[in-house]
Design a protein around this motif. Structure first.
Motif, PDB file in Angstrom:
ATOM      1  N   ARG A 136      -8.190 -13.445   6.906  1.00 37.36           N
ATOM      2  CA  ARG A 136      -9.123 -13.006   5.867  1.00 37.36           C
ATOM      3  C   ARG A 136      -8.596 -11.756   5.143  1.00 37.36           C
ATOM      4  N   ALA A 137      -8.091 -10.814   5.908  1.00 42.14           N
ATOM      5  CA  ALA A 137      -7.601  -9.568   5.309  1.00 42.14           C
ATOM      6  C   ALA A 137      -6.426  -9.834   4.378  1.00 42.14           C
ATOM      7  N   LEU A 138      -5.525 -10.718   4.775  1.00 41.41           N
ATOM      8  CA  LEU A 138      -4.381 -11.040   3.924  1.00 41.41           C
ATOM      9  C   LEU A 138      -4.814 -11.792   2.668  1.00 41.41           C
ATOM     10  N   PHE A 139      -5.826 -12.619   2.757  1.00 39.60           N
ATOM     11  CA  PHE A 139      -6.338 -13.322   1.586  1.00 39.60           C
ATOM     12  C   PHE A 139      -6.933 -12.361   0.557  1.00 39.60           C
ATOM     13  N   GLU A 140      -7.314 -11.195   0.996  1.00 38.04           N
ATOM     14  CA  GLU A 140      -7.909 -10.220   0.075  1.00 38.04           C
ATOM     15  C   GLU A 140      -6.860  -9.529  -0.787  1.00 38.04           C
ATOM     16  N   GLY A 141      -5.578  -9.674  -0.444  1.00 36.94           N
ATOM     17  CA  GLY A 141      -4.506  -9.041  -1.204  1.00 36.94           C
ATOM     18  C   GLY A 141      -4.182  -7.655  -0.663  1.00 36.94           C
ATOM     19  N   GLY A 142      -3.060  -7.110  -1.099  1.00 38.38           N
ATOM     20  CA  GLY A 142      -2.640  -5.800  -0.628  1.00 38.38           C
ATOM     21  C   GLY A 142      -1.934  -5.884   0.715  1.00 38.38           C
ATOM     22  N   TYR A 143      -1.513  -4.724   1.183  1.00 42.01           N
ATOM     23  CA  TYR A 143      -0.799  -4.649   2.453  1.00 42.01           C
ATOM     24  C   TYR A 143      -1.797  -4.605   3.606  1.00 42.01           C
ATOM     25  N   VAL A 144      -1.438  -5.273   4.685  1.00 48.43           N
ATOM     26  CA  VAL A 144      -2.284  -5.300   5.871  1.00 48.43           C
ATOM     27  C   VAL A 144      -1.510  -4.740   7.048  1.00 48.43           C
ATOM     28  N   ASN A 145      -2.089  -3.778   7.725  1.00 50.31           N
ATOM     29  CA  ASN A 145      -1.581  -3.255   8.988  1.00 50.31           C
ATOM     30  C   ASN A 145      -2.666  -3.454  10.036  1.00 50.31           C
ATOM     31  N   HIS A 146      -2.288  -4.036  11.126  1.00 48.90           N
ATOM     32  CA  HIS A 146      -3.273  -4.350  12.165  1.00 48.90           C
ATOM     33  C   HIS A 146      -2.616  -4.185  13.527  1.00 48.90           C
ATOM     34  N   HIS A 147      -3.296  -3.504  14.419  1.00 49.01           N
ATOM     35  CA  HIS A 147      -2.818  -3.349  15.780  1.00 49.01           C
ATOM     36  C   HIS A 147      -4.002  -3.586  16.703  1.00 49.01           C
ATOM     37  N   GLY A 148      -4.108  -4.835  17.166  1.00 47.92           N
ATOM     38  CA  GLY A 148      -5.244  -5.235  17.982  1.00 47.92           C
ATOM     39  C   GLY A 148      -4.840  -5.591  19.390  1.00 47.92           C
ATOM     40  N   PRO A 149      -5.779  -6.088  20.170  1.00 46.83           N
ATOM     41  CA  PRO A 149      -5.480  -6.439  21.564  1.00 46.83           C
ATOM     42  C   PRO A 149      -4.499  -7.587  21.721  1.00 46.83           C
ATOM     43  N   HIS A 150      -4.391  -8.446  20.694  1.00 44.60           N
ATOM     44  CA  HIS A 150      -3.525  -9.621  20.817  1.00 44.60           C
ATOM     45  C   HIS A 150      -2.437  -9.700  19.752  1.00 44.60           C
ATOM     46  N   TYR A 151      -2.644  -9.095  18.595  1.00 43.05           N
ATOM     47  CA  TYR A 151      -1.695  -9.245  17.495  1.00 43.05           C
ATOM     48  C   TYR A 151      -1.387  -7.908  16.833  1.00 43.05           C
ATOM     49  N   ASP A 152      -0.140  -7.817  16.360  1.00 36.84           N
ATOM     50  CA  ASP A 152       0.282  -6.705  15.517  1.00 36.84           C
ATOM     51  C   ASP A 152       0.720  -7.262  14.167  1.00 36.84           C
ATOM     52  N   VAL A 153       0.302  -6.583  13.118  1.00 36.33           N
ATOM     53  CA  VAL A 153       0.728  -6.915  11.762  1.00 36.33           C
ATOM     54  C   VAL A 153       1.226  -5.624  11.129  1.00 36.33           C
ATOM     55  N   ASP A 154       2.455  -5.649  10.665  1.00 35.26           N
ATOM     56  CA  ASP A 154       3.088  -4.424  10.149  1.00 35.26           C
ATOM     57  C   ASP A 154       3.403  -4.593   8.667  1.00 35.26           C
ATOM     58  N   SER A 155       2.609  -3.967   7.804  1.00 32.64           N
ATOM     59  CA  SER A 155       2.832  -3.958   6.347  1.00 32.64           C
ATOM     60  C   SER A 155       3.054  -5.363   5.791  1.00 32.64           C
ATOM     61  N   ALA A 156       2.145  -6.290   6.116  1.00 31.90           N
ATOM     62  CA  ALA A 156       2.230  -7.661   5.615  1.00 31.90           C
ATOM     63  C   ALA A 156       1.461  -7.792   4.304  1.00 31.90           C
ATOM     64  N   LYS A 157       2.015  -8.570   3.393  1.00 26.44           N
ATOM     65  CA  LYS A 157       1.372  -8.795   2.088  1.00 26.44           C
ATOM     66  C   LYS A 157       1.728 -10.202   1.620  1.00 26.44           C
ATOM     67  N   LEU A 158       0.757 -10.915   1.103  1.00 29.61           N
ATOM     68  CA  LEU A 158       1.004 -12.229   0.518  1.00 29.61           C
ATOM     69  C   LEU A 158       1.400 -12.048  -0.939  1.00 29.61           C
ATOM     70  N   TRP A 159       2.643 -12.317  -1.258  1.00 26.93           N
ATOM     71  CA  TRP A 159       3.148 -12.091  -2.608  1.00 26.93           C
ATOM     72  C   TRP A 159       2.773 -13.211  -3.565  1.00 26.93           C
ATOM     73  N   ASP A 160       2.522 -14.384  -3.042  1.00 29.28           N
ATOM     74  CA  ASP A 160       2.035 -15.492  -3.869  1.00 29.28           C
ATOM     75  C   ASP A 160       0.643 -15.849  -3.375  1.00 29.28           C
ATOM     76  N   LEU A 161      -0.347 -15.280  -4.019  1.00 27.92           N
ATOM     77  CA  LEU A 161      -1.736 -15.416  -3.591  1.00 27.92           C
ATOM     78  C   LEU A 161      -2.531 -16.096  -4.702  1.00 27.92           C
ATOM     79  N   PRO A 162      -3.226 -17.186  -4.404  1.00 29.10           N
ATOM     80  CA  PRO A 162      -4.018 -17.864  -5.439  1.00 29.10           C
ATOM     81  C   PRO A 162      -5.204 -17.013  -5.874  1.00 29.10           C
ATOM     82  N   ASP A 163      -5.687 -17.284  -7.071  1.00 28.73           N
ATOM     83  CA  ASP A 163      -6.864 -16.565  -7.560  1.00 28.73           C
ATOM     84  C   ASP A 163      -8.056 -16.775  -6.630  1.00 28.73           C
ATOM     85  N   GLU A 164      -8.193 -17.993  -6.142  1.00 29.86           N
ATOM     86  CA  GLU A 164      -9.248 -18.308  -5.180  1.00 29.86           C
ATOM     87  C   GLU A 164      -8.590 -18.683  -3.856  1.00 29.86           C
TER      88      GLU A 164
END
Length: 326
Positions: A136-164
């Protein structure tokens, strides 16, 4: 009016054939399509399991109208959730807005291959909820950083993101998954016509959202041939997801279903060409509160015959069903 869908079952046909099938499904008038996303078939007799996301990309280019959907992808083991978000955004762009991302907490059959073990259901649901939040966070656009109990996401961004971004569907089988779906999903997915699933989903925030079910069927003018094929390839279906999620491979499914008889399968799955049996199976989902039902025709080589029959005979009969039939 209930929407009737077609299932590209990756366990029973190769990638080129699956694309041919969905093209034909669009031509004969199915309202939407879904595809399974497995690494292995349930039974060796099914004989296939191509990469669903390549099939979806090809299907997006080969069709022009019919919606596409995963039914379902597990975003917790084989695929990191950040990669699932990228794949889903890409298919949404290729299909020009016809894609829905169906997600589920997975099955040992497909996820054990990476060697990470198979944790308890509670842990799997915890991982799943965290994964959906990342997508959900990546679908919103922009960079995502996440450090949770199961997953790490380091400066991820979807460069080709649909309008919807693709709507997210969540598969449910009980109260815990319904609670997650009610909070996080745009639609709910189930394989059993149980009204309590719909009611729980709505109670937790899903009121007014689409509810998608799935019905296995086995068309053949020769009913005995249909029963044999359904037994050979789909007898695993009666185990229910609490059992099916735990078995590690086709050999285990074969052993677990060795005492299932052809007549047991024929009682649970419409076989042959009696339209009334098919209509009644779909009606059960409508009575339970589902708004969309995808059909699974059993047997890869039987698809074209089924699709022609569906277009001329089955779909017109199913079009007469409505929510008032409950």
């Amino acid at each position: 009016m209930v929407q009737i869908g077609y299932t590209m079952l990756t366990e029973q046909a190769g990638p080129r054939e699956l694309v041919e099938h969905v093209v034909a499904a669009e031509r004969v008038g199915f309202d939407f399509s879904v595809t399974s996303d497995h690494y292995s078939p349930w039974l060796a007799s099914q004989g296939h399991s191509p990469y669903a996301w390549s099939v979806l990309g090809a299907a997006a280019q080969a069709t022009s109208r019919i919606p596409l959907m995963t039914y379902v992808t597990c975003p917790t083991f084989r695929y990191h959730p950040a990669v699932v978000a990228q794949k889903a955004a890409t298919v949404q762009l290729l299909s020009e807005g016809r894609f829905r991302l169906g997600l589920g907490s997975g099955e040992n059959l497909n996820e054990h291959i990476i060697g990470g073990g198979w944790p308890s259901a509670d842990v799997r649901q915890e991982m799943f909820e965290e994964a959906v939040s990342i997508i959900r966070a990546l679908f919103e656009g922009g960079y995502v950083n996440h450090h949770g109990p199961h997953y790490d996401v380091d400066s991820a961004k979807l460069w080709d993101l649909p309008d919807e971004p693709p709507p997210i569907g969540i598969a449910v089988s009980g109260e815990q998954s319904c609670e997650i779906a009610g909070r996080l999903a745009d639609l709910v997915i189930a394989t059993e016509p149980r009204p309590e699933l719909v009611q729980s989903f709505e109670r937790h925030g899903g009121a007014g959202k689409p509810r998608v079910g799935q019905v296995p069927v086995c068309y053949d003018p020769d009913r005995d041939a249909a029963v044999r094929r359904a037994h050979e390839q789909f007898r695993w279906f009666g185990g229910g997801w609490k059992v099916n999620a735990e078995l590690p491979g086709p050999t285990s499914f074969a052993a677990a279903t060795q005492f299932v008889r052809p007549e047991d399968v024929a009682e649970a799955i419409p076989c042959g060409d009696d339209v009334s049996r098919y209509v009644e199976s779909v009606r059960e989902f409508i009575k339970a509160g589902f708004t969309e039902v995808a059909l699974v025709q059993i047997g890869g080589e039987s698809q074209h015959a089924f699709l022609e029959w569906a277009g001329s005979t089955l779909l017109p009969a199913l079009r007469e069903l409505s929510p008032s039939d409950d």
